[in-house]
Design a protein around this motif. Structure first.
Motif, short mmCIF file in Angstrom:
data_model
loop_
_atom_site.label_atom_id
_atom_site.label_comp_id
_atom_site.label_asym_id
_atom_site.label_seq_id
_atom_site.Cartn_x
_atom_site.Cartn_y
_atom_site.Cartn_z
N TYR A 28 0.81 -1.21 0.00
CA TYR A 28 0.00 0.00 0.00
C TYR A 28 0.85 1.27 0.00
O TYR A 28 0.60 2.19 -0.79
CB TYR A 28 -0.96 -0.01 1.19
CG TYR A 28 -1.87 1.18 1.23
CD1 TYR A 28 -2.95 1.27 0.36
CD2 TYR A 28 -1.65 2.22 2.13
CE1 TYR A 28 -3.79 2.36 0.38
CE2 TYR A 28 -2.49 3.33 2.16
CZ TYR A 28 -3.56 3.38 1.29
OH TYR A 28 -4.38 4.48 1.30
N GLY A 29 1.84 1.33 0.84
CA GLY A 29 2.68 2.52 0.93
C GLY A 29 3.37 2.84 -0.39
O GLY A 29 3.37 4.00 -0.83
N VAL A 32 0.74 4.04 -2.96
CA VAL A 32 0.30 5.42 -2.68
C VAL A 32 1.40 6.41 -3.07
O VAL A 32 1.11 7.45 -3.67
CB VAL A 32 -0.10 5.58 -1.20
CG1 VAL A 32 -0.30 7.04 -0.83
CG2 VAL A 32 -1.37 4.79 -0.90
N ASP A 33 2.64 6.09 -2.74
CA ASP A 33 3.76 6.97 -3.12
C ASP A 33 3.81 7.16 -4.63
O ASP A 33 4.01 8.27 -5.13
CB ASP A 33 5.09 6.42 -2.61
CG ASP A 33 5.20 6.50 -1.09
OD1 ASP A 33 4.41 7.25 -0.47
OD2 ASP A 33 6.09 5.80 -0.54
N ALA A 35 1.31 6.78 -6.76
CA ALA A 35 0.14 7.54 -7.17
C ALA A 35 0.33 9.03 -6.86
O ALA A 35 -0.02 9.89 -7.68
CB ALA A 35 -1.11 7.01 -6.47
N ASN A 36 0.87 9.34 -5.68
CA ASN A 36 1.12 10.74 -5.32
C ASN A 36 2.12 11.38 -6.26
O ASN A 36 1.96 12.54 -6.67
CB ASN A 36 1.61 10.84 -3.88
CG ASN A 36 0.49 10.66 -2.87
OD1 ASN A 36 -0.67 10.87 -3.18
ND2 ASN A 36 0.85 10.25 -1.66
N THR A 47 -1.47 14.67 -2.27
CA THR A 47 -1.80 13.92 -1.05
C THR A 47 -3.09 13.11 -1.22
O THR A 47 -3.57 12.53 -0.27
CB THR A 47 -1.98 14.89 0.13
OG1 THR A 47 -3.01 15.83 -0.18
CG2 THR A 47 -0.69 15.62 0.44
N GLY A 49 -3.43 10.47 -3.20
CA GLY A 49 -3.14 9.13 -3.68
C GLY A 49 -3.79 8.02 -2.89
O GLY A 49 -4.33 7.08 -3.46
N GLY A 50 -3.75 8.13 -1.57
CA GLY A 50 -4.35 7.10 -0.72
C GLY A 50 -5.83 6.94 -0.96
O GLY A 50 -6.34 5.82 -1.10
N ILE A 53 -6.47 5.38 -4.40
CA ILE A 53 -6.17 3.95 -4.39
C ILE A 53 -7.29 3.16 -3.71
O ILE A 53 -7.74 2.14 -4.22
CB ILE A 53 -4.80 3.67 -3.70
CG1 ILE A 53 -3.67 4.33 -4.47
CG2 ILE A 53 -4.57 2.18 -3.54
CD1 ILE A 53 -3.52 3.90 -5.91
N VAL A 54 -7.75 3.63 -2.56
CA VAL A 54 -8.81 2.92 -1.83
C VAL A 54 -10.10 2.88 -2.64
O VAL A 54 -10.73 1.82 -2.77
CB VAL A 54 -9.04 3.56 -0.44
CG1 VAL A 54 -10.30 3.02 0.22
CG2 VAL A 54 -7.84 3.33 0.45
#
Length: 138
Positions: A28-29, A32-33, A35-36, A47, A49-50, A53-54
């Protein structure tokens, strides 16, 4: 009563969804990185991205489970072709984006795709075809 091929489809297809979820959870980390970084490169707020993704993950799981339900429970034969089409696209995407790095997210995605391909194989077996035809009254 479901034939053996459809039961194998159920196990492999639902298993592939679970493998995909585990892969995302474990990476996940990093996801997200990435995607950001992509959002920042496009001039968007980096910010989000999280959340993206979800939401994307939930949307994908809902679609996958709906397709499984339509095939395995409602016995709508045409949907197996939709699953095959989506899986074919996934295979082509993996081949087109292949590079030498094999991080855990790529490996889990590959395992999930292979499981889905195997699941689809079972939908085209004679006992599965007869099971679909039975619903149609043929």
């Amino acid at each position: 009563m479901k034939p053996a091929s459809v039961k194998k489809f159920d196990m492999l297809y639902l298993g592939s969804v679970a493998v995909g979820l585990v892969g995302v959870a474990l990476n996940y980390g990093n996801i997200v990185d990435a995607a950001n970084a992509e959002m920042a490169a496009q001039g968007l707020e980096a910010t989000m991205g999280g959340g993206v993704i979800v939401v994307s993950l939930l949307f994908g799981v809902v679609i996958s489970l709906a397709l499984w339900f339509l095939v395995s429970v409602l016995r709508i034969e045409m949907v197996k072709w939709i699953i095959a089409l989506f899986t074919g696209w996934s295979v082509v995407s993996y081949i087109a984006s292949f590079d030498s790095r094999m991080d855990p997210s790529i490996i889990s995605g590959l395992v999930s795709t292979v499981m889905t391909v195997a699941a689809i194989y079972f939908l085209f077996q004679p006992d599965a075809k007869a099971w679909f035809a039975e619903k149609r009254g043929v």
